[in-house]
Design a protein around this motif. Structure first.
Motif, short mmCIF file in Angstrom:
data_model
loop_
_atom_site.label_atom_id
_atom_site.label_comp_id
_atom_site.label_asym_id
_atom_site.label_seq_id
_atom_site.Cartn_x
_atom_site.Cartn_y
_atom_site.Cartn_z
N UNK A 2 -89.01 14.57 -39.82
CA UNK A 2 -89.25 14.97 -41.23
C UNK A 2 -90.36 14.35 -42.21
N UNK A 3 -90.75 14.89 -43.07
CA UNK A 3 -91.82 14.21 -43.97
C UNK A 3 -91.10 13.55 -45.03
N UNK A 4 -91.31 12.36 -45.38
CA UNK A 4 -90.75 11.69 -46.50
C UNK A 4 -91.66 11.91 -47.72
N UNK A 5 -91.08 12.54 -48.83
CA UNK A 5 -92.22 12.84 -50.07
C UNK A 5 -91.74 11.82 -50.97
N UNK A 10 -96.66 17.33 -53.38
CA UNK A 10 -96.59 18.80 -53.02
C UNK A 10 -96.63 18.97 -51.26
N UNK A 11 -96.16 19.89 -50.80
CA UNK A 11 -96.40 20.16 -49.45
C UNK A 11 -96.09 21.76 -49.13
N UNK A 12 -97.03 22.17 -48.11
CA UNK A 12 -96.80 23.51 -47.71
C UNK A 12 -95.67 23.73 -46.69
N UNK A 13 -94.69 24.70 -47.17
CA UNK A 13 -93.53 24.95 -46.30
C UNK A 13 -93.82 26.11 -45.17
N UNK A 150 -87.23 19.28 -42.34
CA UNK A 150 -88.69 19.67 -42.45
C UNK A 150 -89.11 18.31 -43.24
N UNK A 151 -88.41 18.17 -44.45
CA UNK A 151 -88.97 17.22 -45.47
C UNK A 151 -87.81 16.66 -46.18
N UNK A 152 -87.79 15.33 -46.92
CA UNK A 152 -86.72 14.90 -47.70
C UNK A 152 -87.39 14.08 -48.81
N UNK A 153 -86.93 14.21 -49.81
CA UNK A 153 -87.32 13.60 -51.08
C UNK A 153 -86.23 12.65 -51.72
N UNK A 154 -86.31 11.49 -51.64
CA UNK A 154 -85.35 10.57 -52.16
C UNK A 154 -85.68 10.19 -53.62
N UNK A 155 -84.95 10.66 -54.48
CA UNK A 155 -85.11 10.37 -56.10
C UNK A 155 -84.73 8.75 -56.30
N UNK A 156 -85.70 8.04 -56.59
CA UNK A 156 -85.64 6.54 -56.62
C UNK A 156 -85.60 6.18 -58.14
N UNK A 157 -86.20 7.14 -59.17
CA UNK A 157 -86.38 6.41 -60.46
C UNK A 157 -85.04 5.99 -61.01
#
Length: 199
Positions: A2-5, A10-13, A150-157
């Motif tokens: 998986x790609x870490x965002x 932005x990334x192509x799906x 495929x991808x994961x985005x961790x909300x760190x704010x």
């Protein structure tokens, strides 16, 4: 793998992935431990559970035009069948996804150009709750055909004081679909307030 965002990426799906249509979007979060341990909970300490609700806004030319294009715990499936919510998690306890949304891109009508994934806290004003009481929030996308993440985005704010999160978007780009990691915290206290941003 998986790609870490990170926020803003932005990334192509679908580009270069012929036949990709069915996705699982998982959203997760954990309540911050309020301390006090077992006896505090036994005696009623720690306050009520934090009930976060994930929803999807289906936008037409970037605008919300029809209340039936809101997919949430009160309307679990879009008319087209392209977006389906699997149901509400009332506490956020436990590992893994807290709520899941099934997407079939091939079924999303051509006039819908963006899917916005939001999370809000149910009854946040009365319960005096905000996203400063939540940790480990994430959104991820899984290819349903092979169950690979495929991808994961961790909300760190730091979202202290914020009562809603615009987590991410899946949107059309020509004939393809892309994913944007948004991670915007807002002071909207109701789902209707979030929707008003897109009217």
């Amino acid at each position: 793998m998986a790609i870490s965002l990170e926020k803003g990426q932005r990334i192509d799906l679908t580009k270069g992935k012929a036949g990709l249509s069915k996705l699982m979007v998982g959203l997760g979060w954990d309540p911050v431990s309020s301390g006090g341990g077992f006896f505090s909970k036994l005696l009623g300490g720690g306050g009520p559970n934090i009930d976060c609700d994930a929803s999807v806004l289906m936008l037409e030319n970037g605008k919300f035009t029809d209340k039936k294009n809101l997919i949430y715990f009160g309307n679990l499936k879009s008319r087209c069948g392209g977006v389906q919510h699997t149901g509400d998690n009332l506490t956020g306890d436990g590992a893994g996804d807290d709520e899941q949304i099934m997407i079939d891109l091939d079924k999303v009508p051509g006039n819908i150009d963006k899917l916005v994934f939001v999370v809000n806290i149910y009854d946040c004003v009365r319960r005096k709750q905000d996203f400063g009481m939540i940790q480990n929030a994430f959104i991820r996308v899984v290819d349903q055909s092979n169950h690979e993440e495929m991808l994961k985005y961790n909300l760190r704010d730091n979202y202290a004081g914020r009562t809603s999160l615009i987590t991410a978007e899946i949107y059309r780009s020509g004939s393809e679909w892309k994913f944007a990691a948004v991670g915007e915290g807002t002071n909207d206290t109701r789902l209707e307030d979030i929707i008003s941003r897109y009217v």
